[in-house]
Design a protein around this motif. Sequence first.
Motif, PDB file in Angstrom:
ATOM      1  N   GLY A 274       0.797  -1.236   0.000  1.00 43.54           N
ATOM      2  CA  GLY A 274       0.000   0.000   0.000  1.00 43.54           C
ATOM      3  C   GLY A 274       0.823   1.277   0.000  1.00 43.54           C
ATOM      4  N   GLN A 275       2.153   1.169  -0.171  1.00 42.40           N
ATOM      5  CA  GLN A 275       2.978   2.389  -0.099  1.00 42.40           C
ATOM      6  C   GLN A 275       3.608   2.787  -1.432  1.00 42.40           C
ATOM      7  OE1 GLN A 275       5.563   2.832   3.379  1.00 42.40           O
ATOM      8  NE2 GLN A 275       4.899   0.775   3.942  1.00 42.40           N
ATOM      9  N   ILE A 276       3.738   1.832  -2.344  1.00 41.80           N
ATOM     10  CA  ILE A 276       4.465   2.135  -3.593  1.00 41.80           C
ATOM     11  C   ILE A 276       3.500   2.665  -4.660  1.00 41.80           C
ATOM     12  CG2 ILE A 276       5.809   1.107  -5.476  1.00 41.80           C
ATOM     13  CD1 ILE A 276       7.278  -0.514  -3.410  1.00 41.80           C
ATOM     14  N   ALA A 277       3.820   3.858  -5.151  1.00 38.16           N
ATOM     15  CA  ALA A 277       2.946   4.510  -6.132  1.00 38.16           C
ATOM     16  C   ALA A 277       3.177   3.966  -7.535  1.00 38.16           C
ATOM     17  CB  ALA A 277       3.202   6.015  -6.116  1.00 38.16           C
ATOM     18  N   CYS A 278       4.443   3.676  -7.858  1.00 39.93           N
ATOM     19  CA  CYS A 278       4.723   3.216  -9.233  1.00 39.93           C
ATOM     20  C   CYS A 278       6.040   2.456  -9.295  1.00 39.93           C
ATOM     21  CB  CYS A 278       4.776   4.403 -10.196  1.00 39.93           C
ATOM     22  SG  CYS A 278       6.044   5.610  -9.799  1.00 39.93           S
ATOM     23  N   LEU A 279       6.138   1.645 -10.352  1.00 39.59           N
ATOM     24  CA  LEU A 279       7.421   1.029 -10.716  1.00 39.59           C
ATOM     25  C   LEU A 279       7.940   1.815 -11.915  1.00 39.59           C
ATOM     26  CD1 LEU A 279       6.804  -2.828 -10.867  1.00 39.59           C
ATOM     27  CD2 LEU A 279       7.252  -1.412  -8.874  1.00 39.59           C
ATOM     28  N   VAL A 280       9.222   2.198 -11.851  1.00 40.46           N
ATOM     29  CA  VAL A 280       9.843   2.926 -12.967  1.00 40.46           C
ATOM     30  C   VAL A 280      10.983   2.073 -13.512  1.00 40.46           C
ATOM     31  CG1 VAL A 280      11.047   5.039 -13.679  1.00 40.46           C
ATOM     32  CG2 VAL A 280       9.381   5.128 -11.800  1.00 40.46           C
ATOM     33  N   LEU A 281      10.972   1.817 -14.807  1.00 41.80           N
ATOM     34  CA  LEU A 281      12.081   1.071 -15.411  1.00 41.80           C
ATOM     35  C   LEU A 281      12.175   1.381 -16.902  1.00 41.80           C
ATOM     36  CD1 LEU A 281      11.255  -2.670 -16.106  1.00 41.80           C
ATOM     37  CD2 LEU A 281       9.495  -1.001 -15.549  1.00 41.80           C
TER      38      LEU A 281
END
Length: 440
Positions: free
Chosen positions: A196-203
Motif C-alpha cells: 500500500g505504499q508504492i505509487a509506481c514502478l519505474v524502469l
Amino acid sequence: MIDIDHGLPLSSELNAHLHRMVPGGAHTYAKGDDQYPEGLAPVIAHGRGARVWDVDGNEYLEYGSGLRSVSLGHAHPRVIEAVRHELDRGTNFVRPSAIEIDAAERFLEMVPTAEMVKFAKNGSDATTAAVRLARASTNRPMVALCGDQPFFSTDDWFIGTTPMSAGIPAQIAELTALFPYGDLAAVDRLLNQYEGQIACLVLEPAAQREPPPGYLDGLLEITHRNGCLLVFDENITGFRWSESGAQGLYGVVPDLSIFGKALGNGFAVSALAGRRELMELGGRRESDRVFLLSTTHGAETHSLAAAMAVMATYAEEGVTSQLHALGERLAAGVREVACAAGVEEHVVVRGRASNLVFATLDDQHEPSQDYRTLFMRQLIVNGVLAPSLVVSSALTEADIDRTIQVIAQACVVYRKALEAGDPTPWMGGRPVVPVFRRLS
Ligand SMILES: Cc1ncc(COP(=O)(O)O)c(C=O)c1O
C-alpha cells in the motif's frame, strides 16, 4: 592519426580552463574529461553527420552522439531546415503556438499506445513528473525503480539512490526502493514488503538485456493488482527499439511513459505520455490538480519543429531498422576481430544492435577501468570517439568497417597487455572513472 604520446594540446588546455570555471569540467558529467584517457579528451569544434572535429583539428567517427540523442547524425538537413523555419517566426509566445497542436498530434500518431502527451525540455523533468502523477493518483509516497539500470532523472528521488547522494536528505532517499530487472518474484516481494505504499514502478522496458518472455506483461499485471502504476522510461528505447518505442515493439502498454533524447536529434525536447485518465489530473479535473510539467521553455517552437522532423524522418525512412542493421554489422565485426586477437572474452559487445555498449574485462574477467582506458586510447588516436558503440543512422557501412579495423588493432594491443599481465604501460596516465562515485 593522433600522436599517442603528444595527445591533444589545445583540447587539454581548454579542459583545464573548463575546470577553472565549470564544476566537473563539463556541463554534463558523462561528457567530463575524467571519462576519457589522460590527454585524450577532445574538445569538440563542430560535427556533421557521424563525424566530429576537435579544436586540435582531428576528425573522428563518433558513437553515442549527444549522449544518444543525435540518432540521425549532426546537423541533419531536414531537422535543421525545420528549426530554421521556426527561428524566423519567433520561438516562445505568451500563449501556446499552433505547432504545439501539430507536434502533439504527430507524437500521438507515432506512439498510438499513449492517449495524451505533454512536452518538456529534458528526460529528467518528465520522469519526475510521472512519479509525481503516480504519487498523486495513488495517494502513496514511495517509488520503486529498477536498480540494475543506470539513470532515470537528475532529481532527488533517483540521485538519492546513487553514490553521489550528497545533499539529499535520507528521508527522501528512503522513499525510493529498488528492484532487479527480469525478476517478477522480486517485484512481488517488494510490493508485499511495502504494501500500500508504492505509487509506481519505474524502469526502462529493456536495456542491455531483452525482457524475459512474459516479464513486461507480468509487471503490468502485478502493478495493477497492487494498485500502483507502471512507468516505462523510454528516453533511450523510444527512438531506438522501434518507431513506436519499446512499448510498441513488445506490445505492453504502460500507464505512463517518457520519451526524450533522440526525439529532438540534439534539440531539447522530451515528452510525458500516457493514459488520459491519469494525464488529465494535470489539467481539467475536479480533483486536486497535479503540477505537471510547466516550464518557460517547455514548448519552444523550434524544438517541437525538430521533433516533428525527426518523427517524419523515422516514419518515412524506417530509421530504427537502419540503426539495427548498422549495429548488427558492427557487433558481428567487433566479435570477429576480438576473436582473431584472442580477446573475445575481454572485449565484449552487449545490448540491442541499435544501442550497443562494450565491456572491457581484465585477466580475471572482471570489468576494468584500466583496460577501458587502454582500449579507448587506441580508438581515439585512430579517429574513433566511442564511449559506447551506439550508432547513428548517419554512419555508412564503410564507416562501420573502418571502426571494426580500428577496433581490430586495439584488440591486438589489448592482447599484449593481457599477456604482460598489466595494462599500465598502454594507459598513458590515470584510468577513466565512472560518473557515479562518491569522491573525485
Ligand atoms: C534512461 C534515461 N532516463 C532519463 C534520463 C535523463 O534525461 P535528461 O538527461 O534529458 O534529463 C537519461 C539520461 O541519460 C536516461 O538515460
